[in-house]
Design an enzyme around this catalytic site. Structure first.
Site, PDB file in Angstrom:
ATOM      1  CG  HIS A   1     -22.726  43.303  23.079  1.00  0.00           C
ATOM      2  ND1 HIS A   1     -22.006  42.483  23.922  1.00  0.00           N
ATOM      3  CD2 HIS A   1     -22.838  42.648  21.901  1.00  0.00           C
ATOM      4  CE1 HIS A   1     -21.680  41.369  23.271  1.00  0.00           C
ATOM      5  NE2 HIS A   1     -22.172  41.442  22.039  1.00  0.00           N
TER       6      HIS A   1
ATOM      7  CG  ASP B   1     -21.438  37.095  22.459  1.00  0.00           C
ATOM      8  OD1 ASP B   1     -21.285  36.542  21.354  1.00  0.00           O
ATOM      9  OD2 ASP B   1     -21.339  38.331  22.609  1.00  0.00           O
ATOM     10  CG  HIS B   2     -25.363  37.325  20.279  1.00  0.00           C
ATOM     11  ND1 HIS B   2     -26.083  38.487  20.490  1.00  0.00           N
ATOM     12  CD2 HIS B   2     -24.050  37.693  20.290  1.00  0.00           C
ATOM     13  CE1 HIS B   2     -25.246  39.505  20.618  1.00  0.00           C
ATOM     14  NE2 HIS B   2     -24.006  39.056  20.490  1.00  0.00           N
TER      15      HIS B   2
ATOM     16  CG  HIS C   1     -24.808  37.453  15.516  1.00  0.00           C
ATOM     17  ND1 HIS C   1     -25.489  38.247  16.416  1.00  0.00           N
ATOM     18  CD2 HIS C   1     -23.494  37.527  15.892  1.00  0.00           C
ATOM     19  CE1 HIS C   1     -24.639  38.777  17.274  1.00  0.00           C
ATOM     20  NE2 HIS C   1     -23.425  38.352  16.992  1.00  0.00           N
TER      21      HIS C   1
ATOM     22  CG  HIS D   1     -21.548  41.561  14.083  1.00  0.00           C
ATOM     23  ND1 HIS D   1     -20.418  42.065  14.686  1.00  0.00           N
ATOM     24  CD2 HIS D   1     -21.908  40.478  14.812  1.00  0.00           C
ATOM     25  CE1 HIS D   1     -20.125  41.316  15.737  1.00  0.00           C
ATOM     26  NE2 HIS D   1     -21.006  40.343  15.831  1.00  0.00           N
TER      27      HIS D   1
ATOM     28  CG  HIS E   1     -20.629  35.966  16.926  1.00  0.00           C
ATOM     29  ND1 HIS E   1     -20.550  37.299  16.602  1.00  0.00           N
ATOM     30  CD2 HIS E   1     -19.936  35.304  15.968  1.00  0.00           C
ATOM     31  CE1 HIS E   1     -19.821  37.443  15.499  1.00  0.00           C
ATOM     32  NE2 HIS E   1     -19.445  36.246  15.098  1.00  0.00           N
TER      33      HIS E   1
ATOM     34  CG  ASP F   1     -23.430  41.766  18.469  1.00  0.00           C
ATOM     35  OD1 ASP F   1     -24.220  42.127  19.371  1.00  0.00           O
ATOM     36  OD2 ASP F   1     -22.513  40.956  18.678  1.00  0.00           O
TER      37      ASP F   1
HETATM   38 ZN   LIG Z   1     -21.455  39.034  17.570  1.00  0.00          ZN
END
Ligand SMILES: [Zn+2]
Length: 282
Positions: free
Chosen positions: A173, A58-59, A54, A110, A56, A134
């Site tokens: 995560h 941090d991905h 996705h 998410h 975001h 996520d």
């Molecule tokens: Zn996320």
């Protein structure tokens, strides 16, 4: 196939799937390009593609730089917001990288265009792998930021839950110990939860990852996959599976450590909508 688990940022996972006969590799959630490049070099691997769960940061943050470094590198994802995206995938679309097969699974909840990747190698005895981003975590699930509880429930039970039970679960995560503390609140009598939590705490103490689990294991201790269990229904006071799920998710959203609740920086970032990782951790 070999799956290299790469810990990045505070508690994120990035993965490198390597076809061992050719050393060709596919990265999952290449958020930190420098770290990925180090691993690729160390493994003697050649990066063929990136699979992004996705958008975001941090991905997906490393995608653009990696595309610059490797012209022609394909970046797969389900969302136009994924940086460097070259190929927007559809539900059940299959990709092939040498002997590595990938089935793209749309799993809204998410984010609306979240994709999980089911990966297996042809003519191999290795268990298949599900890269769940996520959506599904070890012992928990992602926060519902864009979709509805019903969408997330279906993504978890109908899409991921019906994959082969021996599939290894590689999530986005390291939230396992925290998730299982909540699971224990939901099912205080569960030996499965107690055992997995004790193990997760040991791993945490040694700074070792708790991935992968297997899908079969998740059904034994992950409350979000156990909404038909009496204890879970009792905890939520609901019976309808989607209502049980929604109530569980809501309870988990407010289940946080007092320290986190009082961290003024996190509160500020949360209010400004600036710092998503803070949002996701709560
Ligand atoms: Zn996320």
């Amino acid at each position: 196939m070999k799956v290299k688990v790469i810990s990045i940022l505070e508690d994120n996972y990035m993965y490198l799937i390597i076809e061992e006969s050719t050393r060709d590799a596919v990265a999952v959630d290449a958020a930190v390009s420098k770290r990925l490049l180090e691993i690729i070099k160390k493994e003697g691997a050649t990066l063929k593609a990136i699979l992004t769960t996705h958008h975001h940061w941090d991905h997906a943050r490393g995608n653009e730089e990696l595309v610059k470094l490797f012209p022609g590198l394909e970046v797969y994802g389900g969302d136009h917001r994924v940086g460097g995206l070259t190929h927007r995938v559809t539900h059940n679309e299959e990709l092939k990288f040498g002997s590595i097969n990938v089935r793209c699974l749309l799993t809204p909840g998410h984010t609306l265009d979240h994709v999980c990747y089911f990966v297996w190698e042809e003519d191999s005895l290795d268990a298949p792998a599900a890269f769940t981003g996520d959506t599904l975590f070890v012992g928990g699930c992602g926060r519902i930021l864009e979709g509805t509880a019903e969408q997330m429930y279906k993504s978890l039970t109908e899409v991921l839950g019906t994959l082969p039970q021996e599939s290894k679960v590689f999530c986005g995560h390291e939230y396992t110990a925290r998730n299982l503390k909540f699971a224990l609140k939901v099912e205080p009598e569960s030996e499965m939860v107690k055992d997995k939590l004790a193990w997760a705490k040991l791993r945490e103490d040694e700074d070792l990852p708790t991935v992968p689990s297997t899908l079969a294991e998740e059904f034994l201790y992950n409350p979000f996959l156990r909404v038909s269990e009496e204890a879970v229904q009792k905890f939520t006071g609901k019976v309808d599976p989607v209502e049980v799920f929604a109530a569980l998710r809501q309870a988990k959203d407010s289940f946080r450590k007092p320290k986190e609740r009082l961290n003024p920086q996190a509160v500020l970032a949360f209010e400004w909508g600036l710092f998503e990782p803070f949002l996701e951790k709560k």
